[in-house]
Design a protein around this motif. Structure first.
Motif, PDB file in Angstrom:
ATOM      1  N   PRO B  47      19.833 -15.365  14.150  1.00  0.00           N
ATOM      2  CA  PRO B  47      19.027 -15.905  13.055  1.00  0.00           C
ATOM      3  C   PRO B  47      19.759 -15.843  11.728  1.00  0.00           C
ATOM      4  O   PRO B  47      20.372 -14.827  11.403  1.00  0.00           O
ATOM      5  N   LYS B  48      19.700 -16.973  11.008  1.00  0.00           N
ATOM      6  CA  LYS B  48      20.367 -17.038   9.704  1.00  0.00           C
ATOM      7  C   LYS B  48      19.315 -17.144   8.608  1.00  0.00           C
ATOM      8  O   LYS B  48      18.327 -17.857   8.778  1.00  0.00           O
ATOM      9  N   ASN B  49      19.517 -16.500   7.517  1.00  0.00           N
ATOM     10  CA  ASN B  49      18.611 -16.571   6.365  1.00  0.00           C
ATOM     11  C   ASN B  49      17.158 -16.319   6.734  1.00  0.00           C
ATOM     12  O   ASN B  49      16.260 -17.002   6.261  1.00  0.00           O
ATOM     13  N   LEU B  50      16.944 -15.399   7.640  1.00  0.00           N
ATOM     14  CA  LEU B  50      15.562 -15.121   8.012  1.00  0.00           C
ATOM     15  C   LEU B  50      14.818 -14.555   6.816  1.00  0.00           C
ATOM     16  O   LEU B  50      15.340 -13.716   6.096  1.00  0.00           O
ATOM     17  N   ILE B  51      13.587 -15.005   6.654  1.00  0.00           N
ATOM     18  CA  ILE B  51      12.825 -14.507   5.500  1.00  0.00           C
ATOM     19  C   ILE B  51      12.385 -13.067   5.758  1.00  0.00           C
ATOM     20  O   ILE B  51      12.212 -12.656   6.891  1.00  0.00           O
ATOM     21  N   GLN B  56       8.687 -12.062   0.947  1.00  0.00           N
ATOM     22  CA  GLN B  56       8.909 -13.503   0.827  1.00  0.00           C
ATOM     23  C   GLN B  56       7.966 -14.145  -0.199  1.00  0.00           C
ATOM     24  O   GLN B  56       6.815 -13.760  -0.330  1.00  0.00           O
ATOM     25  N   LEU B  58       6.828 -18.148  -1.500  1.00  0.00           N
ATOM     26  CA  LEU B  58       6.946 -19.572  -1.179  1.00  0.00           C
ATOM     27  C   LEU B  58       7.261 -20.360  -2.440  1.00  0.00           C
ATOM     28  O   LEU B  58       6.640 -20.133  -3.477  1.00  0.00           O
ATOM     29  N   GLU B  62       7.779 -25.784  -0.864  1.00  0.00           N
ATOM     30  CA  GLU B  62       7.419 -25.309   0.481  1.00  0.00           C
ATOM     31  C   GLU B  62       5.902 -25.269   0.665  1.00  0.00           C
ATOM     32  O   GLU B  62       5.381 -25.613   1.714  1.00  0.00           O
ATOM     33  N   TRP B  86       7.698 -13.301  15.898  1.00  0.00           N
ATOM     34  CA  TRP B  86       8.676 -14.007  15.091  1.00  0.00           C
ATOM     35  C   TRP B  86       9.271 -13.029  14.083  1.00  0.00           C
ATOM     36  O   TRP B  86       8.618 -12.067  13.692  1.00  0.00           O
ATOM     37  N   ASN B  87      10.480 -13.259  13.714  1.00  0.00           N
ATOM     38  CA  ASN B  87      11.219 -12.409  12.760  1.00  0.00           C
ATOM     39  C   ASN B  87      11.011 -10.925  13.011  1.00  0.00           C
ATOM     40  O   ASN B  87      10.507 -10.181  12.176  1.00  0.00           O
ATOM     41  N   ASN B  88      11.396 -10.546  14.216  1.00  0.00           N
ATOM     42  CA  ASN B  88      11.401  -9.123  14.589  1.00  0.00           C
ATOM     43  C   ASN B  88      10.027  -8.467  14.533  1.00  0.00           C
ATOM     44  O   ASN B  88       9.877  -7.396  13.986  1.00  0.00           O
TER      45      ASN B  88
END
Lengths: 324, 89
Positions: B47-51, B56, B58, B62, B86-88
């Motif tokens: 994963p790249k640039n995961l929020i 986070q 918005l 977005e 999602w996202n760990n």
């Protein structure tokens, strides 16, 4: 642009705002992963449990069966491609929240709810919440799945699941890649996890001419099941009919399926069945000890049942399964 | 004649050299494509640039994008629900 990553299945889709995953039903909105199919099945039926197929799990009972649009696999031979390869925006969906599914299942006198037709992996949250409620009122939960799912989600849903029919499509990565745009190992891992979690498992293998119909294929499949799931795991060889992107192939010859059954039984499996063909022998359950007919079937109907309390009535051999 | 033979030998040698270059070039190109493919697969799994779920924010763009999609979905009777894993998670 920031992304989120779905970690439900081995595809690990990374999604920017508005993007849906490979399954078409999981989407990034507000930088959070959302499901588009919660409480919105596109198929609802009451099926005989033998249709799943499950031959050793509550025989001749009815299974309340639901499915949503989408799938995380893209099999060239998919028999339900009209829903599995569609987005929920393109299917006619019902409004059926989890509690209502259970109410309807009770009303239809179903002993189980089957999450089926497409693949319950992609309507995971809907399946989990429905299964929890169903369990409280004594209804069993069944997954009919390709088991292309990550370990953690599988471990989390396992306590609510009683049985699974897993489609083990082939025994090579090449086959999974070419036929379904997927890989083999996660499926094998999921099967072993299900077994460890005490889910009753039956395996289905769709035999496709020229793709996975060699003696070596059948032998490898059967030996893996014997070694990892046990000799008492029922295996269903299913006949292929030309569908979706494989209309150029003929249906599987009956002789091929009979040969597959012989090879699997020689490898040590006790219960090997043939689906989608009118073969009586391949549809009946035989006692592995005295070889007498235990359950005689015609299609999905049971004509004769010689099991008493899960044992052969002739020699008292216990027969693996969930019979009551 | 001797000179001609020599020229012919040179021609044959040049031909063999050319075929070899094309053949080796093909192999190198195929391997490079395979490496790129493997890198892409690997990149997809990383994963790249995961929020960061906790911090986070918005952007306005977005927010607007998400609202527009939600409205379109609602017209089709679909109400998105927050998903698991999602996202760990």
């Amino acid at each position: 642009m920031s992304t989120i990553q779905c970690q439900l299945c081995p595809r690990y889709c990374t999604l920017t705002i508005g993007q849906t995953g490979d399954c078409r039903v999981r989407i990034n909105l507000d930088n959070k992963l959302h499901t588009l199919v919660y409480g919105n099945p596109c198929a609802i039926h009451v099926d005989p449990i033998e249709k799943k197929p499950l031959y050793h799990f509550l025989p001749q009972s009815a299974a309340f069966s639901i499915a949503t649009a989408g799938c995380n696999l893209h099999c060239k031979y998919c028999q339900n491609w009209q829903i599995s390869q569609s987005s929920p925006q393109d299917t006619h969906n019902y409004d059926l929240p989890p509690q209502k599914v259970v109410d309807e299942a009770l009303k239809a006198h179903c002993k189980s709810i089957a999450y089926t037709y497409s693949d319950p992996t992609i309507f995971y949250e809907y399946t989990t919440d429905t299964a929890k409620i169903a369990k409280q009122v004594g209804i069993k939960n069944i997954l009919v799945t390709a088991a292309y799912i990550n370990q953690q989600p599988l471990l989390d849903i396992a306590p609510h699941i009683d049985a699974a029919n897993v489609d083990l499509k082939g025994m090579s990565d090449q086959f999974y890649n070419d036929m379904s745009e997927a890989s083999l190992q996660p499926v094998l891992d999921a099967l072993i996890t299900m077994k460890k979690q005490n889910i009753w498992i039956e395996v289905t293998n769709l035999v496709v001419p020229t793709w996975n119909d060699s003696d070596h294929d059948f032998s490898l499949l059967a030996k893996w099941i014997v070694k990892n799931l046990g000799a008492s795991t029922p295996l269903h060889f299913s006949r292929f009919w030309p569908r979706h992107q494989l209309k150029n192939l003929p249906p599987t010859p009956v002789e091929t399926l009979i040969r597959a059954r012989e090879i699997a039984m020689n490898a040590g499996l006790h219960y090997v069945y043939l689906g989608n063909i009118p073969d009586r022998q391949g549809n009946n359950t035989y006692c592995p000890h005295d070889k007498e007919v235990l359950i005689r079937r015609e299609g999905f109907k049971i004509l004769e049942n010689n099991l008493i309390n899960g044992k052969c009535k002739h020699c008292q051999t216990p027969i693996a399964g969930v019979w009551q | 004649m001797k000179k001609l033979l020599k020229t012919q030998q040179n021609r044959i040698l040049a031909y063999i050299l050319l075929v070899s270059i094309i053949f080796i070039g093909g192999i190198i190109q195929e391997n490079m494509l395979l490496m790129t493919k493997n890198q892409n697969i690997h990149a997809a799994l990383q994963p790249k640039n995961l929020i960061d779920k906790a911090t986070q924010t918005l952007s306005e763009k977005e927010k607007q994008q998400s609202e527009k999609i939600k409205t379109q979905l609602l017209k089709k009777g679909i109400v998105p629900k927050e998903a698991l894993y999602w996202n760990n998670d």
